[in-house]
Design a protein around this motif. Structure first.
Motif, short mmCIF file in Angstrom:
data_model
loop_
_atom_site.label_atom_id
_atom_site.label_comp_id
_atom_site.label_asym_id
_atom_site.label_seq_id
_atom_site.Cartn_x
_atom_site.Cartn_y
_atom_site.Cartn_z
N THR A 153 49.62 41.32 31.22
CA THR A 153 48.42 40.42 29.34
C THR A 153 46.86 41.38 29.50
N SER B 20 41.76 35.72 27.09
CA SER B 20 40.32 35.46 27.39
C SER B 20 39.24 35.60 26.37
N ARG B 21 40.42 35.49 25.28
CA ARG B 21 39.47 35.12 24.43
C ARG B 21 39.33 33.15 24.04
N ILE B 22 40.56 33.01 24.32
CA ILE B 22 40.80 31.28 24.29
C ILE B 22 40.84 30.66 25.63
N GLY B 23 39.91 31.86 26.71
CA GLY B 23 39.53 30.43 28.03
C GLY B 23 40.42 31.05 28.83
N GLY B 24 41.29 32.23 29.15
CA GLY B 24 42.09 32.61 30.14
C GLY B 24 41.55 33.31 30.91
N ASP B 25 42.27 33.87 32.00
CA ASP B 25 42.05 34.80 32.71
C ASP B 25 43.21 35.90 32.76
N GLY C 184 40.01 43.74 38.44
CA GLY C 184 39.11 43.33 38.54
C GLY C 184 38.56 41.71 39.07
N GLN C 185 39.74 42.02 40.46
CA GLN C 185 40.09 41.37 41.07
C GLN C 185 38.67 40.83 42.21
N HIS D 180 47.73 38.04 39.54
CA HIS D 180 48.37 37.66 40.48
C HIS D 180 49.53 36.85 40.81
N PHE D 181 49.89 36.23 39.50
CA PHE D 181 51.45 35.50 39.12
C PHE D 181 51.87 36.63 39.60
N VAL E 110 43.44 38.68 34.44
CA VAL E 110 43.40 38.80 36.38
C VAL E 110 44.69 37.75 36.91
N LEU E 111 44.33 37.09 36.09
CA LEU E 111 45.25 35.51 36.62
C LEU E 111 47.09 35.81 36.71
N GLY F 72 46.55 29.17 26.48
CA GLY F 72 44.88 29.46 26.23
C GLY F 72 44.62 29.66 28.53
N ILE F 73 45.25 30.00 28.70
CA ILE F 73 45.38 30.42 30.26
C ILE F 73 45.08 32.32 30.91
#
Lengths: 144, 549, 240
Positions: free
Chosen positions: B158, B247-252, B320-321, B258-259, B254-255, B243-244
């Motif tokens: 993403t 980033s435009r809808i509040g997600g991350d 970005g970690q 990680h996943f 970088v997450l 939205g996870i």
């Protein structure tokens, strides 16, 4: 190959029993009441810890008695614990990252407050996302 | 127990049984509905080799596109978009359809129960289900290519993967299904190793191949579910914008990494551990010597599996970690070097003063040692924070993981295929041409990927369509190398397929191996062994001894 | 290592006592070995379930860390008004329902182990009924959320002075709420299917003290579904 040398067929001997199971059910229902009651008090950030601790006690009770882990071969319990352990690793390192972002800035970081703000055209938040298949001369994909 | 094996013995000491697992039943249904681990292994072998061919074609197309800065293949212009699809499909097919399922699904499925002296894997029907899930996943993946192809790279990062118009949803659904195929295989092997070992076979009497595959299976079971849920989240993000990750809808974003890497870093070990497992068989067999440091290799396999779960952040040093996380992950990454080093050390010590014979599988094993050493050591450059910042997303990374994934795992896979081919088919192949293919493979591999280290350290970014003119000579070198690799692989295919045309001629134990699979006939009977084998010797016992009757 | 193992090559599945068990598969030496192996396989499967849900738990935790205030505001909508105070009525009742269903399940396993065939059927049917009650309550809960427009992502349509549409965090909370309870609900549905299959077989008289593996394994599955809810409940209904 099973290392057991005893020869009982399936069902020859059983641990547990209705009495233990019923007692366990009442313990679990009691803990449910406790956790709902505890949530109505404000312990600050300890609330989450208390809720998760009670949940873990309940999970252990379910595992030990309803799932027979108390009397079962230890390998099954080890498998279950391993599952939670690796989940814990996943959770721990993710939180290590998100809770420490921006804590450690380089020593020679310039003072950004007086810096000239970038023009809007360079700000990804203020420009619409590019259409993915727009003809771009050099399509650069930069991920590992 | 009768065992007439001393150093180098090649005696087919029993009459060949008329019925074996290949000819006991006939017809399409007898294969499609089989629960015999040997037949499922063969079907997996055919399937994954088809995927290997497909992924290999994409690899050749990637290299051909980069041959000249004009990007023409036989006069046809390759656009940047097409190029993005080439490398994505090459990566996705090779990783999800070939490397991850190949050794566990094919060779291990065939050999592991034999090595344990078992009649089958613990859950034969689950084994077949795993194969059919692989088929479903493969069909979905291929149809996503036909409908419109993915251009995100095999990592589906993403935010690009949530915005591109490619068929990401179908492709990720395919990978989700393939993940469950992998879980079922791993689950089956763990249960088999725990419960179906032959009488007398303790944990430290198992062949090291079994230890390696057991470690692999642990990762398959523990890590793959997280990939499944990650891909579900990605699909939902694309379709419903939950939205996870965006980033435009509040997600991350970088997450997502990680996943993804919580699975995909251990997945690297799903790929390399089976390779190491095969090498642990080839080296003692062709050195005619007891393996050096049996327990050390066994523990190293398991500890590699465990360490693989705590180093994933080294894929995200510049993503970005947080800086604390990068430092911690970098430090932990060096742990990987310890079990890897232990293994290489033990393999070399096994060869030391051994009675080495350079048959085809051994040539591949020696190639493995050299290529893995290069792949492993360049990994240290990438695990070190300061050098990785410079080398991230360059051809240095490409070369590094190809040395590990292809130079090591695929080399071991081909070596293992040559090694167990007589057992699987009952036929010996042309030794001479097998050896030639191994030498060409080694030359071609290095010709392709050594220049990429230089390209990368000079700043050629990976996945780029354009490059500076000064990089062209090295790109040409690399592309020519890819043709040599192709030649070697076609040669191997020809050598092995040619052996099928002659009548069965392989002895039960052509290499003088000491593990249990060599005690049954070649090819094995449907129930694997005439009599339940009982283990009496430690594994890899090559000391000459009196033949007892 | 045992040396008393019988010849596993003999076909037809006889255990040590020479009794023929129709459920004995040929590649196992004894019924006990077969039972232990099945159970081990089930536990491995349950671990994959834990990690599958675990990914969602981690995602929920990280998103709650990102939007703590919004998550607390949003979770108030999972509570009901009881005597003028917000109380997680549906969640609490469902927790108790699932706990009781775990008890009926384990009683069913116990009945199968002790050759009480009628009791086995009775407890399994009770478990199915409790699972249906759970899903019924879930349905009521879901329809309230649908009515209020408290839905994931692009479906979020809440019209009120709180939880304003477009603010990051609210739609994410409900996305996780629906994903996690939805995935859990799917598992309950699968459980109902498995239990119905068990009831059919139990009525046919398949299970006895000599063979009860399917009851035991479905029981384990059912308890893990309960265990996951034990963690879901405080995280969604009780955070403050």
């Amino acid at each position: 190959m099973s290392t057991e040398t005893h020869t009982h067929v399936q069902g020859a001997k059983h641990h547990g029993g209705p009495l233990i199971y019923t007692a366990n059910l009442f313990a679990l229902m009691f803990l449910t009441v406790v956790t709902v009651a505890a949530a109505s008090f404000n312990f600050g950030s300890a609330n989450v810890v208390i809720a998760l601790a009670i949940a873990s006690v309940k999970a252990i009770l379910v595992g030990l008695f309803f799932m027979h882990l108390l009397w079962d071969k230890p390998v099954n319990a080890i498998i279950l614990i391993a599952g939670f352990l690796f989940l814990g690793i996943f959770l721990m390192f993710d939180f290590l990252d998100v809770t420490s972002r921006n804590n450690y800035l380089p020593r020679n970081m310039p003072n950004m407050e007086n810096a000239t703000p970038a023009p809007d055209s360079m700000n990804p938040l203020k420009t619409p996302a590019p259409r993915p298949l727009d003809p771009a001369p050099a399509k650069a994909e930069e991920h590992k | 127990m009768e065992r007439a094996v001393t150093s180098g013995a090649r005696i087919g000491d029993r009459p060949r049984p008329k019925k074996n697992y290949l000819n006991e039943t006939r017809g399409f249904k007898s294969w499609a509905l089989t629960v015999d681990h040997k037949r499922i292994g063969i079907m997996y072998l055919v399937g994954t080799l088809c995927a290997f061919l497909l992924g290999g074609i994409f690899a050749l197309l990637v290299r051909l596109t980069l041959l000249t800065p004009a990007h023409k293949i036989f006069g046809l212009q390759v656009t940047a978009e097409t190029y993005n699809r080439f490398f994505t499909l090459h990566g996705a097919v090779m990783v999800f359809l070939f490397i991850i399922p190949s050794i566990p699904g094919s060779l291990t499925n065939f050999v592991l129960p034999l090595m344990l002296g078992a009649k089958d894997v613990a859950f034969p029907r689950l084994n077949l289900a795993s194969f059919y899930l692989w088929i479903v996943g493969a069909v979905m993946a291929v149809s996503s290519m036909i409908i419109g192809a993915v251009d995100t790279g095999w990592t589906f990062y993403t935010p690009y993967s949530t915005t591109t118009s490619g068929t990401v949803t179908l492709m990720t659904a395919a990978v989700f299904v393939l993940g469950f195929s992998s879980i079922f295989t791993g689950l089956n092997f763990i249960a088999t190793v725990h419960k179906l070992r032959a009488p007398g076979m303790g944990w430290f009497d198992m062949p090291l191949f079994v230890w390696g595959m057991y470690s692999t299976a642990l990762i398959q079971v523990l890590a793959t579910p997280v990939l499944g849920i990650t891909l579900v989240l990605l699909m939902l993000e694309r379709v419903f914008q939950i939205g996870i990750f965006d980033s435009r809808i509040g997600g991350d974003p970088v997450l997502f990494q990680h996943f993804f890497w919580f699975y995909s870093h251990p997945a690297v070990y799903i790929m390399i551990l089976p390779g190491m497992a095969i090498i642990s068989e080839l080296i003692p067999t062709f050195s005619r010597k007891t393996i050096f440091g049996y327990r050390a290799i066994a523990y190293a396999s398991v500890s590699l599996a465990l360490v693989s779960f705590i180093v994933w952040g080294h894929h995200m040093f510049v993503a970005g970690q947080s800086q604390l996380a990068t430092v911690v992950f970098s430090a932990l990454t060096f742990l990987v070097a310890i079990p890897s080093g232990v293994k290489v050390f033990n393999w070399l010590c096994t060869m030391y003063q051994g009675n080495i014979s350079l048959e085809t599988p051994m040539l591949y094993a020696i190639s493995f040692l050299m290529l893995f050493a290069i792949g492993g050591l360049t990994g240290i450059f990438l695990g070190t924070l300061s050098t990785d910042v410079h080398l991230t997303d360059t051809y240095f990374v490409v070369a590094h993981f190809h040395y590990v994934m292809m130079g090591s795992t695929v080399t071991a896979f081909i070596g293992g295929l040559y090694y167990w081919w007589p057992k699987m088919t009952g036929r010996m192949y042309s030794e001479k041409w097998g050896q030639v293919s191994a030498v060409i493979w080694f030359i071609g591999f290095n010709a392709t990927f050594l220049p990429q280290f230089i390209l990368g350290s000079r700043g050629m970014p990976r996945r780029y369509y354009n490059y500076l003119d000064q990089f062209q000579p090295l790109h040409v070198f690399s592309t020519v190398g890819s043709w040599i690799i192709g030649l070697s692989l076609f040669m191997s295919a020809a050598v092995l397929l040619a052996s099928l045309r002659k009548p069965a001629d392989a002895p039960d134990n052509p290499w003088g191996g000491t593990t249990l699979e060599w005690q049954t006939s070649s090819p094995p009977i449907t129930h694997n062994f005439e009599d339940q084998p009982v283990l009496e010797n430690e594994p890899y016992d090559y000391r000459p001894k009196a033949v007892t009757h | 290592m045992s040396t008393t193992l019988p010849d596993i090559h003999s076909h037809g599945g006889h255990d040590e006592h020479g009794e023929h068990n129709p459920y004995h598969q040929h590649h196992f030496a004894t019924m006990e070995q077969q039972f232990d192996t099945s159970k081990l396989g089930m536990w491995l499967f349950l671990v994959t379930e834990i990690l599958l849900f675990g990914g969602l738990f981690v995602g929920f935790g990280l998103m709650q860390h990102r939007y703590p205030q919004q998550f607390i505001e949003a979770h108030e909508h999972l509570k009901q008004d009881i005597f003028g105070r917000p109380f997680p009525l549906y969640g609490t009742i469902n927790t108790l329902v699932l706990l009781i269903s775990s008890w009926t399940m384990v009683m069913g396993v116990n009945a199968a182990q002790t050759d009480q065939k009628k009791k086995t059927v009775r407890y399994l049917v009770l478990t199915i009924l409790l699972a249906c009650v759970f899903l019924g309550i879930k349905y009521v809960e879901y329809s309230h959320k649908f009515h209020d427009g408290l839905l994931p992502g692009i479906f979020y349509a809440h019209q009120s002075e709180d939880l304003i549409k477009g603010t990051h965090g609210y739609a994410t909370f409900f996305a996780f709420y629906f994903m996690m309870t939805g995935l859990h609900g799917i598992h309950v549905l699968v459980g109902i299917g498995l239990l119905s299959w068990l009831v059919m077989r139990a009525r046919r008289g398949d299970f006895s003290s000599a063979y009860y593996t399917p009851v035991d394994l479905v029981g384990l599955y059912w308890h893990i579904v309960d265990m996951i809810w034990i963690y879901l409940f405080p995280l969604y209904y009780l955070i403050s």
